[in-house]
Design a protein around this motif. Structure first.
Motif, short mmCIF file in Angstrom:
data_model
loop_
_atom_site.label_atom_id
_atom_site.label_comp_id
_atom_site.label_asym_id
_atom_site.label_seq_id
_atom_site.Cartn_x
_atom_site.Cartn_y
_atom_site.Cartn_z
N PRO A 45 26.45 47.36 -24.58
CA PRO A 45 25.14 47.99 -24.79
C PRO A 45 24.09 47.03 -25.36
O PRO A 45 22.91 47.22 -25.13
CB PRO A 45 25.44 49.11 -25.79
CG PRO A 45 26.70 48.69 -26.49
CD PRO A 45 27.48 47.88 -25.49
N GLN A 46 24.53 46.03 -26.11
CA GLN A 46 23.58 45.12 -26.76
C GLN A 46 23.83 43.70 -26.25
O GLN A 46 24.69 42.99 -26.77
CB GLN A 46 23.75 45.17 -28.28
CG GLN A 46 23.46 46.53 -28.89
CD GLN A 46 23.42 46.50 -30.42
OE1 GLN A 46 23.14 45.48 -31.03
NE2 GLN A 46 23.71 47.64 -31.03
N PRO A 47 23.08 43.26 -25.26
CA PRO A 47 23.38 41.97 -24.63
C PRO A 47 23.22 40.78 -25.57
O PRO A 47 23.84 39.74 -25.34
CB PRO A 47 22.38 41.90 -23.48
CG PRO A 47 21.30 42.87 -23.82
CD PRO A 47 21.95 43.95 -24.62
N ASN A 65 19.08 44.44 -18.35
CA ASN A 65 18.94 45.89 -18.55
C ASN A 65 19.87 46.71 -17.67
O ASN A 65 19.54 47.85 -17.34
CB ASN A 65 17.49 46.33 -18.30
CG ASN A 65 16.50 45.66 -19.24
OD1 ASN A 65 16.88 45.22 -20.32
ND2 ASN A 65 15.24 45.59 -18.85
N ASP A 88 20.42 46.61 -14.56
CA ASP A 88 19.56 47.15 -13.50
C ASP A 88 19.20 46.00 -12.55
O ASP A 88 18.64 44.98 -12.98
CB ASP A 88 18.30 47.73 -14.16
CG ASP A 88 17.40 48.47 -13.18
OD1 ASP A 88 17.45 48.18 -11.97
OD2 ASP A 88 16.62 49.32 -13.64
N TYR A 146 15.75 44.43 -12.64
CA TYR A 146 15.45 43.46 -13.70
C TYR A 146 16.17 42.13 -13.46
O TYR A 146 15.78 41.12 -14.04
CB TYR A 146 15.76 44.04 -15.08
CG TYR A 146 14.77 45.12 -15.42
CD1 TYR A 146 13.53 44.79 -15.95
CD2 TYR A 146 15.02 46.45 -15.12
CE1 TYR A 146 12.58 45.76 -16.20
CE2 TYR A 146 14.08 47.43 -15.37
CZ TYR A 146 12.86 47.08 -15.91
OH TYR A 146 11.93 48.04 -16.14
N TYR A 177 13.59 39.36 -14.17
CA TYR A 177 13.80 38.37 -15.23
C TYR A 177 14.31 37.03 -14.70
O TYR A 177 14.13 36.00 -15.34
CB TYR A 177 14.83 38.90 -16.25
CG TYR A 177 14.39 40.09 -17.07
CD1 TYR A 177 13.06 40.50 -17.12
CD2 TYR A 177 15.31 40.82 -17.82
CE1 TYR A 177 12.66 41.60 -17.87
CE2 TYR A 177 14.92 41.91 -18.59
CZ TYR A 177 13.60 42.30 -18.61
OH TYR A 177 13.23 43.38 -19.37
#
Lengths: 492, 492
Positions: free
Chosen positions: A166-168, A232, A234, A237, A241
């Motif tokens: 959840p937290q890259p 994200n 996704d 992105y 990115y």
């Protein structure tokens, strides 16, 4: 100024080694007192070393930067040929990448970005080539194809990776994620292959290998999950990115800002063309010797030497075993990145993939040159190795194997045979990150080790290099301040 | 240490002014030589001033920070009561906010975040209250409701704002976007109202006003488009970036890092409880006078005074007319933020909205206190003003008007009547940003003006404060270096 690095080819000139770059520094050194004792020596002038150098020089320390090449930027640098910037290595940046964006913001360069793709004109489609042939589809159709396949690939938790990472920027927040560093990309594809159409299989492999540029069986599945989380979770992105915004003036127009700011402090010495051979930690100070026998002394050293060449430097005392082992294993990214300027203005909106039977597997039209030609940038991976300078005709066929085009110019940098990199951006084989990340990040005596190769956020990216450079600079500052018996008053 | 700022209430204690905070600095000043000539005086110790101070002190300059309050942090600070952190102002951060994330990364605090919401237990729903009554729905249903309404609201270009503001950190990339600074939020709602269901109308107004905390007719539509673009033109990222991750130890655990790092340079002086009355630019230097008549001298001043109190300081020569005018207009955010600790553990997963007939319009369950109570944080806007300390019973009714609860404790800060803020985070009325942003960002003689109120990226946010603090520090450094006849050698 022309660098020794990189290659350019036209029919008229033939193959030429070296391309011009504003990242080439003249004079190559400003060291005038070889006996100077520096506060810090920074080894390596890529973004990591540049960030550390700048932060340390700004902070009042006497810093010496040693760089083996004739230019700054490391694995990210640009040339300008015919009034057009070609990116030889790391290219794209985004406000989704916090460390690099902080610098773009601080250097007031927010308005100097342009979009690589332009899906508005001419041959405005995506081509998908495989051993079964080549077909074209709309960009929207390609997005759906790759999105669908990628979602199957990453969906290890029923939430497309969102619960497993959840937290890259805190990648092991859910420690269960570590189990995905065992399988390779090939292993994961094997698991889901019955659920993939032939087109999905081709597109997925080409897209995933665009992150590793290695063979599927040697690419860590975990690392792709990390990239995915950074984007994200996704596909939109991943594009946004990873491959959308680049500097209008090229990466070297950004790198030079760090160098110039360091110079402006008048506390900054540098010597390019100074490959380091040995780093000896004498407890009271560190001595750095170049291949040509020059010696430099400092209280601390920041080594930004990349993983794949870390064992090429002699350390005394030797590197900790964890670092040695990680460097022996190395990372697997053997990307061939080739720019082709094509007399095909109609190709400006083209994107294509061909896998596995072509030496370049993924390409996008990246701009229109002042001559009105289309600039195509293409990537090859280690499943089908290409060394462009060794066979120009083969390289041209690898481009035209993706899309029929009249190639007027080729520009490239062979990162695989680059003695200061021995590979492109970091991509690990299974196991390396979960087993060795802590080892790689660990300080050893008076030597701090910093490189995008072991960043915790955008590892492998310019962002990660800046993250690491800032970490090293802060580490040195905190350390020297703690050990400073009598802090002196300081001025600009 | 207890600050004068903030209020706490329990039935047993009644209303108490002041709450404890690790942001309170003791001793309140370390200035020992009142005649010292500083390189830079920074006025204001919020994140903008803290960033400027730290960057400048790190860079070898003698810096003095003057702050009117007894604490650092400005509009972002936390208290800890009963072993639980309550955020009195700016709270949430994200890796989608590049400037603040760079600092979280640099201070190695990536693992110190926690998620505000927890949609897993008890009363796990969203309640929507309007003059027509109150109904509940699932969080997914609420997401769909607000998403649908918001998409209609922002869809000025057929692409949900993506073409009118593609680059949120370069907001005028498409200059046509400026036209949307004419209409207010009310004007825009009027345009689309026939397309909104009654539930959509209620939810949209409450959600949009959560950004401005002002009346719809005085809130700029443009500014919401900017927030929307910063949140990737996607409601999911409004949640992700704006209201999801907070510091486990509270904002003051982050702010203190900047202060401590500045202190560690031994070049940093500060005086809290020192509200500035006058700033006089004498060309050769700047003199800053406090209300109590203390005078401080420096070569440059960084004023981080917020927009709504900028005209409360006397400037000599006077502020440029553009700044004066902008400050006279001011921004419109008159948020009432109220924390309620409730003896209702079952409310941990609740979120609710009620608009317009309640003095708090939006609330989320934000945590469970060590006592096992649910912490609810609620926001009120200027359409229905609330001054919590003036009527505790009314404040409690405003909470229970959102959700039935047994309130054990209230904690809040009245930002509207705060003499150093006169409002909460920046939100402009129509016209202010497009007309005055350049004026507000402009330097005047030896005085640089920096504040999140006129950041170009995450304006209004902690991220924008850090963006601006870094800009000011770099501006001073570049300037002093340029003017430095003889740069001196420098050490830690």
């Amino acid at each position: 100024m022309t660098s020794r690095d990189g290659y350019q080819w036209t029919d008229a000139s033939g193959l030429i080694r070296g391309v011009p770059s504003i990242g080439v520094i003249e004079p190559a050194s400003n060291v005038n007192d070889q006996d100077q004792h520096y506060d810090v020596i920074v080894v390596g002038g890529g973004y990591c070393g540049l960030t550390a150098t700048r932060d340390l020089a700004l902070s009042g320390l006497r810093v010496c930067l040693l760089e083996g090449r004739d230019r700054i930027g490391g694995r990210s640098w640009s040339t300008n040929i015919g009034g057009y910037p070609f990116e030889m290595g790391g290219t794209w940046v985004s406000w989704g990448q916090p460390h690099v964006w902080r610098e773009i913001s601080r250097y007031d360069m927010r308005d100097q970005l342009e979009c690589s793709y332009d899906f508005s004109q001419g041959v405005n489609h995506f081509s998908l080539g495989s051993e079964g042939g080549r077909r074209t589809m709309s960009h929207d159709e390609a997005d759906r194809l790759i999105t669908g396949a990628t979602l199957k690939f990453v969906n290890v938790d029923g939430e497309y990776g969102k619960t497993i990472m959840p937290q890259p920027h805190h990648e092991f927040f859910n420690p269960a994620v570590k189990r995905y560093d065992k399988p390779s990309v090939a292993d994961r594809i094997e698991q889901i292959k019955d659920d993939l159409s032939p087109d999905e299989m081709t597109a997925l492999q080409a897209f995933v290998l665009l992150s590793s540029c290695a063979k599927p069986e040697e690419s860590s599945f975990y690392e792709f999950l990390h990239w995915w989380a950074l984007c994200n979770h996704d596909y939109a992105y991943c594009i946004e990115y990873l491959i959308k915004y680049k500097f209008r003036g090229g990466q070297s127009s950004f790198a030079i800002k760090f160098f110039e700011e360091a110079l402006s402090t008048n506390r900054f010495s540098y010597a390019l063309n100074s490959p380091v051979a040995k780093i000896s930690d004498r407890d009271s100070h560190v001595e750095v010797s170049t291949r040509s026998g020059q010696k430099y002394k400092a209280s601390r050293v920041v080594s930004t030497i990349p993983l794949n060449v870390l064992n090429d430097i002699s350390f005394d005392p030797p590197l900790a075993l964890g670092k040695q082992d990680a460097a022996r294993v190395g990372h697997v990214n053997m990307c061939a990145k080739v720019h082709a300027e094509c007399r095909n203005p109609e190709l400006r909106s083209w994107v294509g993939v061909r896998y596995p039977d072509n030496k370049l597997m993924y390409a996008i039209a990246d701009g229109t040159t002042p001559a009105g030609n289309t600039h195509i940038v293409a990537f090859g991976a280690n499943h089908n190795p290409l060394k462009p300078e060794q066979d120009i005709e083969q390289t041209k066929r690898a481009v035209t194997g993706l899309v029929p085009a009249q190639i007027e110019r080729l520009v490239f940098h062979n990162w695989v045979d680059d003695e200061f990199a021995k590979g492109a951006w970091f991509y690990p084989a299974p196991g390396l990150v979960t087993e060795r990340l802590d080892d790689l990040r660990r300080r050893q005596g008076n030597i701090l080790f910093a490189n995008s190769d072991w960043a915790v956020g955008w590892r492998s990216f310019i962002d990660g290099a800046i993250e690491e450079g800032a970490r090293a600079a802060k580490g040195v500052l905190d350390d020297l301040r703690k050990n400073s018996v009598q802090p002196k008053s300081s001025r600009l």
